[in-house]
Enzyme design. Structure first.
Site, PDB file in Angstrom:
ATOM      1  N   HIS A  96      48.257  60.277  40.405  1.00  0.00           N
ATOM      2  CA  HIS A  96      47.927  59.654  39.133  1.00  0.00           C
ATOM      3  C   HIS A  96      47.524  60.650  38.192  1.00  0.00           C
ATOM      4  CE1 HIS A  96      47.332  56.622  42.303  1.00  0.00           C
ATOM      5  NE2 HIS A  96      47.401  55.669  41.437  1.00  0.00           N
TER       6      HIS A  96
ATOM      7  N   HIS B  55      49.123  56.320  33.550  1.00  0.00           N
ATOM      8  CA  HIS B  55      48.305  56.283  34.605  1.00  0.00           C
ATOM      9  C   HIS B  55      48.693  56.830  36.005  1.00  0.00           C
ATOM     10  CE1 HIS B  55      45.309  54.426  37.587  1.00  0.00           C
ATOM     11  NE2 HIS B  55      46.298  53.788  38.280  1.00  0.00           N
TER      12      HIS B  55
ATOM     13  N   GLU C  62      24.707  41.526  46.746  1.00  0.00           N
ATOM     14  CA  GLU C  62      24.953  42.185  48.051  1.00  0.00           C
ATOM     15  C   GLU C  62      26.003  43.294  48.408  1.00  0.00           C
ATOM     16  OE1 GLU C  62      23.898  37.813  48.775  1.00  0.00           O
ATOM     17  OE2 GLU C  62      25.174  38.742  47.372  1.00  0.00           O
TER      18      GLU C  62
ATOM     19  N   HIS D   9      26.381  28.006  55.013  1.00  0.00           N
ATOM     20  CA  HIS D   9      25.469  28.865  55.580  1.00  0.00           C
ATOM     21  C   HIS D   9      25.776  29.223  57.184  1.00  0.00           C
ATOM     22  CE1 HIS D   9      23.774  28.390  51.575  1.00  0.00           C
ATOM     23  NE2 HIS D   9      23.102  29.142  51.899  1.00  0.00           N
TER      24      HIS D   9
END
Length: 646
Positions: free
Chosen positions: A24, A254, A395, A457
Site C-alpha cells: 500500500h 491506496h 465492549e 443473553h
C-alpha cells in the site's frame, strides 16, 4: 534536509512494495512528511533500549501503510530490523510483515491492520501512561502516545467508542495525526460519509487542529500546541494520497506497487536520483543522529529511575501468593455455595488490595460481572490513582484498550461483560492472542443458566468461538476453588486469558489439593476404585461438573464404575503429555457434559461417546426449568449412559 529525510522514507517504502509486488504505497507517500516531522522533532525513544518504559509510543493504526513504519525504524537504527528485512517485505520470516506485528524490540508497539483497533490500543497506552504516572511520579513516567490514522480508522465503530473514552478521561498525552486525504478505496470520502470529523472530535472533548500535512513547520507547530493542551488532540493533516505520482489524489493510490514509470515520475517529483534501497550517506547519518538524540536521556532514566520503577513486567509478588494461599484454605473450610462470578468478585477484591498494578473495569456491568468490588476507586480525569475503569457500553473499545495497557506488560488489566456480548469484542480478543500479550477478559452469565432473560443473553456458541482462537486460554471453572486457581493462572500468564463465570450458584466440587491443578487444564476430580474395569469417564466444565458428580452417584448405585474429569481450560490441557491426557480421559466410554453447542468436544470424546449440551438457542424460563428442557440433568445423563452400556 527535511525533504531529503522524508524522501528516504518514501522511497524505501516504494521499493519495499515493488520488491514484494504488493502493498500500500498511498499512505507512505502521503504521510511521510507528517511522520518525519514527528520523529525528527518530538518522538522520544532510544533504539538501543527499545523497551525503555518512559519512551514515547508511536502507533501506526492504518497498518496497511506498514512500509512507512519499517522504513522509519530502519533509518533511526533499530538493530532488529535490517535492510534485508525491508528487501523481503511481506515474505516469510521477515520482520517487515504485510501489516505491523507487535515487536517492541523493533519499535513496533502493537499489531495493527484491522482498522480502528490500533487507535483504541493507543488510547489504552495513554491510559496506562497516566496510571503509571500516578504511581511513580513525573520524573519516572511522563511520556506521550502518538497515533497515525486515516478515514477508515475513524469510520470504524471502535473509533467512536475509544474516542469518547479518551475525551471523557481528558488524555492529554494522546496525540492523533489524522491522514486527512479525502479518499477511501471506493472513491472520495463523500460516497460513504458526510459528517464533519473535526466537529465530531470537538464534541468528544478533544483539542482539534487542522494543518498542511506536507509542511514541516505547520505540523511541528500543531504538535507543539497539542502537547500544551490538557485534552487529547486530533491534528487533521491535509495530505495527498500517492503524492508525486500519477495516482495522486485517486483511490488507485491506496494499494498496488508503482510501475517502473510511476517510480521514475516520483523520483523526478521528489528529486531523488538514487538506486533502489540506496540512501545517500548524509541522509542516513542524519536519521541515525535523530535515532540517538535521546540516548543520554534514556541512560539517565535507567540510572536514576529504574530502581524506583522496578521490573518492566508485572510481578506475581509474595503478597499475591499469600492472598491465593489464604483463600484456598478458606474455601476448603467454607465450601462456598456461590456463583463463580461471586467467587471471582471476592478474589478480585482481595487481590487488588495488595497490588496497585491490577486494573479492573467493565462495560457498564461492573457489579453484574463481579468486576467491581467495594474497595475499588474509579479512574477519573483528575485522578488516575484509582483501579477501576468505567468503560460504558463499549465492549469493542474495552477489549482493545485492555490490549493497549497489556502491551506495556507492567499493568495487569481486565474488563468484564456478559459472555454473549463477547462477540462485540471478538476482534480485540483475537488481536491479544495474535500479539501474545497478557490481556484478561472476564465474562459472566455463561450459559442457559442465565434463565429468564432468554436466548439473547444465553450463550450457546460462544465458548466454541473463544476456544477456536489460537493462544487464548479460556477458563470455565466449576466452583470457588477452581475460580481461584484459574485467576492465579491468568495473573501469572504471559498469554491472554478469558475467564468465564456462572450467574447461578454452584456447589463446591473440590475439597483438596495444595497445588494449582487447574494449571494442567484438566484433571480427574473423582476416581473410582472399583475392581472391575472403568466403564465411563464423565468430562465436564463449569456448572456442569456438578451434574457429572450427581450422575456419578446414580451410576455408582447401579454398579457402574465412573471417573469424573473437570477440564476448566482446554488450551492448557491440550499441552499436557499424551500419557496424562489418556489417564484423565480414560479408555472406555467418554461422556461430555457442557451447556454449549458441543462443537470441538469430539477431540476428547472420540467415536464411542455421548455428549449432553445445548444445540439450539436458549429459552426464557428459570434455569432449573431450562436444564430439564435441554435434558441436562443427572437423571438424563444416567439413563442414556445406562442404555448405551447394557
Amino acid at each position: 534536509m527535511f525533504q531529503s529525510l522524508a524522501s528516504a522514507v518514501r522511497f524505501l517504502s516504494i521499493y519495499q512494495i515493488a520488491n514484494a509486488n504488493g502493498g500500500h504505497p498511498g499512505m507512505p507517500l502521503g504521510m511521510a512528511d507528517c511522520i518525519t516531522a514527528l520523529f525528527k522533532n518530538f518522538l522520544i525513544f532510544d533504539p538501543e533500549n527499545p523497551r525503555w518504559p518512559n519512551r514515547d509510543r508511536f502507533v501506526l493504526s492504518g497498518g496497511h501503510g506498514s512500509a512507512l513504519l519499517y522504513s522509519l525504524l530502519y533509518l533511526v537504527g533499530y538493530k532488529n530490523i535490517s535492510l534485508d528485512h525491508l528487501k523481503n517485505f511481506r515474505k516469510l520470516g521477515s520482520k517487515a510483515a504485510g501489516h505491523p506485528e507487535y515487536d517492541p524490540d523493533c519499535g513496533i508497539e502493537t499489531t495493527t491492520g484491522p482498522l480502528g483497533q490500533g487507535f483504541a490500543n493507543a488510547v489504552g497506552m495513554a491510559i496506562e501512561e497516566r496510571i503509571l504516572n500516578a504511581r511513580y511520579g513525573d520524573k519516572c513516567i511522563n511520556h506521550y502516545v502518538y497515533v497515525a490514522l486515516g478515514d477508515g480508522d475513524l469510520m470504524e465503530g471502535i473509533s467512536h467508542e475509544a474516542s469518547a473514552i479518551a475525551g471523557h478521561l481528558s488524555l492529554g498525552h494522546l496525540i492523533a495525526l489524522f491522514d486527512d486525504n479525502n479518499i477511501t478505496i471506493d472513491g472520495t470520502l463523500d460516497v460513504s460519509t458526510s459528517e464533519d470529523t473535526l466537529e465530531r472530535y470537538k464534541a468528544y472533548g478533544w483539542h482539534v487542529l487542522a494543518v498542511d500535512g506536507h509542511c514541516e513547520k505547520s505540523i511541528t507547530d500543531a504538535i507543539t500546541e497539542a502537547k500544551g493542551d490538557p485534552r487529547p488532540s486530533l491534528i487533521a493533516c491535509k495530505t495527498k494520497i500517492g503524492l508525486g505520482t500519477s495516482r495522486e489524489g485517486n483511490p488507485q493510490a491506496h494499494s498496488g506497487p508503482l510501475s517502473s514509470q510511476e517510480i521514475e515520475e516520483a523520483k523526478i517529483f521528489f528529486n531523488w536520483p538514487y538506486a533502489p534501497f540506496e540512501i545517500p550517506e548524509y541522509v542516513e547519518k542524519t536519521w541515525r543522529i535523530i535515532g540517538k538524540r535521546h540516548s543520554e536521556k534514556c541512560r539517565d532514566w535507567l540510572a536514576g529511575q529504574s530502581k524506583n520503577f522496578g521490573s518492566g513486567e508485572f510481578q506475581f509478588t509474595s503478597e499475591l501468593r499469600r492472598v491465593f494461599r489464604d483463600l484456598k484454605k478458606q474455601y476448603f473450610i467454607s465450601r462456598p455455595f456461590a456463583a463463580t462470578r461471586v467467587s471471582s468478585q471476592e478474589i478480585i477484591e482481595k487481590v487488588m488490595k495488595v497490588s496497585d498494578l491490577i486494573i479492573s473495569g467493565a462495560a457498564d456491568l461492573g457489579k453484574s460481572t463481579g468486576c467491581y468490588a467495594k474497595n475499588m476507586r474509579p479512574i477519573v480525569r483528575s485522578d488516575f490513582s484509582g483501579n477501576y475503569l468505567h468503560y460504558g457500553v463499549r465492549e469493542h473499545a474495552m477489549g482493545a484498550i485492555i490490549n493497549g495497557i497489556a502491551a506495556g506488560k507492567k499493568v495487569k488489566s481486565f474488563g468484564g461483560t456478559f459472555l454473549t456480548f463477547s462477540d462485540y469484542m471478538k476482534p480485540a480478543i483475537r488481536m491479544s492472542a495474535l500479539m501474545n500479550i497478557p490481556s484478561i477478559f472476564v465474562f459472566s452469565h455463561d450459559s442457559i443458566g442465565v434463565g429468564e432473560d432468554g436466548p439473547t443473553h444465553q450463550p450457546v456458541e460462544h465458548l466454541t468461538s473463544l476456544r477456536s482462537i489460537p493462544n487464548l486460554n479460556v477458563f470455565r471453572p466449576a466452583d470457588a476453588l477452581e475460580t481461584l486457581e484459574c485467576w492465579e493462572c491468568a495473573l501469572k500468564s504471559a498469554r491472554p486469558s478469558a475467564l468465564v463465570f456462572s450467574r447461578q450458584d454452584l456447589l463446591s466440587v473440590r475439597f483438596s489439593g495444595k497445588v494449582n491443578i487447574c494449571e494442567n487444564g484438566g484433571y480427574l476430580l473423582h476416581e473410582d476404585s472399583f475392581e472391575n474395569s472403568r466403564a465411563v469417564t464423565l468430562i465436564a466444565t463449569g456448572s456442569e461438573v456438578g451434574i457429572a458428580l450427581e450422575a456419578k452417584k446414580l451410576l455408582n448405585s447401579r454398579e457402574v464404575s465412573v471417573n469424573v474429569a473437570s477440564v476448566p481450560c482446554w488450551n492448557l490441557f491440550d499441552e499436557q503429555p499424551e500419557s496424562y491426557k489418556k489417564y484423565v480421559l480414560g479408555d472406555n466410554l467418554r461422556v461430555g457434559i457442557e451447556a454449549s453447542n458441543g462443537f470441538g468436544w469430539e477431540k476428547y470424546l472420540g467415536s464411542n461417546s455421548l455428549f449432553f449440551g445445548v444445540n439450539d438457542f436458549g429459552k426464557s424460563a428459570s434455569y432449573p426449568t431450562l436444564y430439564k428442557y435441554f435434558e441436562l440433568t443427572a437423571q438424563e445423563v444416567c439413563a442414556r449412559i445406562f442404555r448405551k452400556i447394557i
